[in-house]
Enzyme design. Structure first.
Site, PDB file in Angstrom:
ATOM      1  N   TYR A  58      73.781   9.402  40.424  1.00  0.00           N
ATOM      2  CA  TYR A  58      73.133   9.435  39.111  1.00  0.00           C
ATOM      3  C   TYR A  58      73.742  10.557  38.273  1.00  0.00           C
ATOM      4  O   TYR A  58      73.624  11.732  38.603  1.00  0.00           O
ATOM      5  CB  TYR A  58      71.622   9.635  39.229  1.00  0.00           C
ATOM      6  CG  TYR A  58      70.886   8.591  40.040  1.00  0.00           C
ATOM      7  CD1 TYR A  58      71.393   7.309  40.228  1.00  0.00           C
ATOM      8  CD2 TYR A  58      69.657   8.883  40.618  1.00  0.00           C
ATOM      9  CE1 TYR A  58      70.706   6.357  40.975  1.00  0.00           C
ATOM     10  CE2 TYR A  58      68.958   7.935  41.362  1.00  0.00           C
ATOM     11  CZ  TYR A  58      69.497   6.683  41.539  1.00  0.00           C
ATOM     12  OH  TYR A  58      68.802   5.750  42.280  1.00  0.00           O
ATOM     13  N   HIS A 124      72.920   4.583  50.167  1.00  0.00           N
ATOM     14  CA  HIS A 124      72.722   3.872  48.897  1.00  0.00           C
ATOM     15  C   HIS A 124      73.166   2.411  49.029  1.00  0.00           C
ATOM     16  O   HIS A 124      72.457   1.500  48.634  1.00  0.00           O
ATOM     17  CB  HIS A 124      73.519   4.599  47.806  1.00  0.00           C
ATOM     18  CG  HIS A 124      72.842   4.569  46.462  1.00  0.00           C
ATOM     19  ND1 HIS A 124      73.135   5.468  45.470  1.00  0.00           N
ATOM     20  CD2 HIS A 124      71.902   3.759  45.935  1.00  0.00           C
ATOM     21  CE1 HIS A 124      72.401   5.207  44.407  1.00  0.00           C
ATOM     22  NE2 HIS A 124      71.653   4.174  44.663  1.00  0.00           N
ATOM     23  N   PRO A 219      59.221   0.285  39.862  1.00  0.00           N
ATOM     24  CA  PRO A 219      57.859  -0.266  39.947  1.00  0.00           C
ATOM     25  C   PRO A 219      57.281  -0.620  38.577  1.00  0.00           C
ATOM     26  O   PRO A 219      56.258  -1.311  38.508  1.00  0.00           O
ATOM     27  CB  PRO A 219      57.061   0.870  40.594  1.00  0.00           C
ATOM     28  CG  PRO A 219      57.792   2.110  40.180  1.00  0.00           C
ATOM     29  CD  PRO A 219      59.245   1.729  40.159  1.00  0.00           C
ATOM     30  N   LEU A 220      57.932  -0.136  37.508  1.00  0.00           N
ATOM     31  CA  LEU A 220      57.448  -0.458  36.159  1.00  0.00           C
ATOM     32  C   LEU A 220      58.331  -1.510  35.493  1.00  0.00           C
ATOM     33  O   LEU A 220      58.293  -1.672  34.271  1.00  0.00           O
ATOM     34  CB  LEU A 220      57.409   0.827  35.305  1.00  0.00           C
ATOM     35  CG  LEU A 220      56.435   1.893  35.815  1.00  0.00           C
ATOM     36  CD1 LEU A 220      56.606   3.205  35.065  1.00  0.00           C
ATOM     37  CD2 LEU A 220      54.987   1.397  35.691  1.00  0.00           C
ATOM     38  N   GLY A 221      59.114  -2.211  36.298  1.00  0.00           N
ATOM     39  CA  GLY A 221      59.969  -3.247  35.717  1.00  0.00           C
ATOM     40  C   GLY A 221      60.883  -2.675  34.642  1.00  0.00           C
ATOM     41  O   GLY A 221      61.010  -3.246  33.554  1.00  0.00           O
ATOM     42  N   GLY A 223      60.452  -0.327  32.754  1.00  0.00           N
ATOM     43  CA  GLY A 223      59.686   0.019  31.546  1.00  0.00           C
ATOM     44  C   GLY A 223      58.932  -1.145  30.945  1.00  0.00           C
ATOM     45  O   GLY A 223      57.958  -0.949  30.210  1.00  0.00           O
ATOM     46  N   PHE A 224      59.340  -2.385  31.263  1.00  0.00           N
ATOM     47  CA  PHE A 224      58.725  -3.554  30.607  1.00  0.00           C
ATOM     48  C   PHE A 224      57.224  -3.635  30.870  1.00  0.00           C
ATOM     49  O   PHE A 224      56.432  -3.938  29.973  1.00  0.00           O
ATOM     50  CB  PHE A 224      59.402  -4.856  31.082  1.00  0.00           C
ATOM     51  CG  PHE A 224      58.824  -6.071  30.421  1.00  0.00           C
ATOM     52  CD1 PHE A 224      59.230  -6.429  29.139  1.00  0.00           C
ATOM     53  CD2 PHE A 224      57.860  -6.840  31.053  1.00  0.00           C
ATOM     54  CE1 PHE A 224      58.666  -7.539  28.506  1.00  0.00           C
ATOM     55  CE2 PHE A 224      57.297  -7.944  30.431  1.00  0.00           C
ATOM     56  CZ  PHE A 224      57.703  -8.297  29.158  1.00  0.00           C
TER      57      PHE A 224
END
Ligand SMILES: NC(=O)c1ccc[n+]([C@@H]2O[C@H](COP(=O)([O-])OP(=O)(O)OC[C@H]3O[C@@H](n4cnc5c(N)ncnc54)[C@H](OP(=O)(O)O)[C@@H]3O)[C@@H](O)[C@H]2O)c1
Length: 335
Positions: A58, A124, A219-221, A223-224
């Site tokens: 990252y 990874h 887990p939040l798609g 941000g969607f």
């Protein structure tokens, strides 16, 4: 915050972790929010979100440097997970699982993270040129050397899984079976969210049956599922969502019914006198999938980190879970 104990090496962490990736990688504006990101990591520790999930890739490297600035001051409060095995090349991301490389990469991660031990060291991606047992053996040696406390494996990338024509996580399970012969797996990291539920079929049960922890990525798609993105919203070219099939205006509009459903559940809990958000419902749903599951929502704003940590206190009822399960499946492929 509720704690969860996961994995062969009994990893004890806050139930909601923090995905540090968006602070330096993959999302619009990732590189311009250094100070805000630092505050976000501190806020996570303040609220009991002790698991900080990063990777050498990252940035590359800058995400570990950022996390290291916090660890330097608050090492004993944090549980640090980082990853090895992917390198950012000139044109492509390439895998490297050679033992000598793994040893050097670990030392470099330790330096950037300003610590002498990594709590969870994850592979990874396996290198197609190197037997995964060989890479895993080198990682196990790092445990013996005291540089690493436990080992984890990230799921095979969606694109390569699709190329193989099998179910999404079949290849990951095959890899897990192989590396378990060499050294115990403490945790697996793979995508799991209300709109990406493939891990529920076989991967999550595989982990539960063996006492292996599960880190729920995205887990939040992306941000969607927070309901803060609007269809037609433009993404900068360096934002992974600019190329993601579920983030075209058409697909975002088609998938709004999922957000509407999460908002409905949130409103019902909010009636009890507090404000509950779709993001918190999305995270509480992930938490409800098993005591061995720890979501690692990515965020670079203190406000989101605080909100997400609050999801640990939200208990979804059987009725809520049935309602979420009955939501329409996501349209658009996962990668
Ligand atoms: N092992 C792997 O191969 C792998 C792959 C992908 C991801 N991961 C890990 O999983 C973590 C999570 O994945 P992710 O970050 O891609 O996706 P995610 O957690 O599903 O979503 C992150 C996005 O949601 C936004 N967000 C977070 N909380 C919010 C809230 N309460 N309200 C509104 N928006 C909110 C963030 O915004 P801001 O950025 O503006 O804060 C960010 O854009 C990563 O950080 C990484 O550690 C691992």
């Amino acid at each position: 915050m509720e704690r969860r104990t996961i994995g062969a090496a009994t990893l004890d962490v806050g139930a909601i972790g923090l995905g540090c990736m968006p602070m330096n990688w993959a999302y619009t504006g990732s590189r311009q929010r250094g100070e805000e990101s630092l505050r976000a990591v501190h806020a996570a520790l303040d609220r009991g979100s002790t698991l900080l999930d990063t990777a050498d890739m990252y940035g590359p490297f800058t995400n570990e440097l950022l996390v290291g600035r916090v660890l330097k001051e608050r090492r004993s409060e944090a549980f640090v997970s980082t990853k090895v095995g992917l390198l950012v090349g000139e044109q492509h991301i390439v895998a490297n699982g050679r033992p000598g490389y793994v040893r050097r990469a670990c030392d470099a991660s330790l330096r950037r993270l300003q610590t002498d031990v990594i709590d969870l060291y994850q592979l990874h991606r396996a290198d197609p040129e190197v037997p995964v047992e060989e890479t895993w053996g080198a990682m196990a040696d790092l445990v013996s050397a005291g540089k690493v406390r436990s080992l984890g494996l990230c799921a095979v990338g969606a694109r390569s899984a699709r190329r193989s024509g099998a179910r999404l996580h079949d290849g990951t399970i095959r890899q897990l079976e192989r590396v378990q012969q060499v050294f115990p797996v403490s945790a697996v990291e793979a995508e799991l969210s209300v709109w990406s539920t493939e891990a529920l079929d076989a991967l999550l049960p595989w982990c539960a049956a063996r006492g292996v922890g599960f880190l729920a990525a995205m887990p939040l798609g992306n941000g969607f599922l927070t309901g803060t993105l609007t269809p037609g919203e433009g993404f900068e070219p360096d934002d992974l969502r600019a190329r993601h099939p579920r983030f075209t205006a058409e697909m975002m509009a088609a998938n709004q019914s999922i957000v509407v459903g999460l908002r409905r559940v949130a409103r019902r809990h909010g009636l009890l006198g507090n404000t509950v958000t779709p993001a918190q419902v999305a995270l509480a749903w992930v938490l409800a999938q098993g005591r061995h599951v720890v979501p690692v929502p990515g965020a670079k704003r203190e406000r989101w980190v605080t909100e997400n940590a609050g999801a640990a206190g939200l208990r979804l009822t059987a009725e809520d879970l049935a309602e979420v399960a009955a939501l329409p499946g996501a349209q658009g492929s996962w990668d």
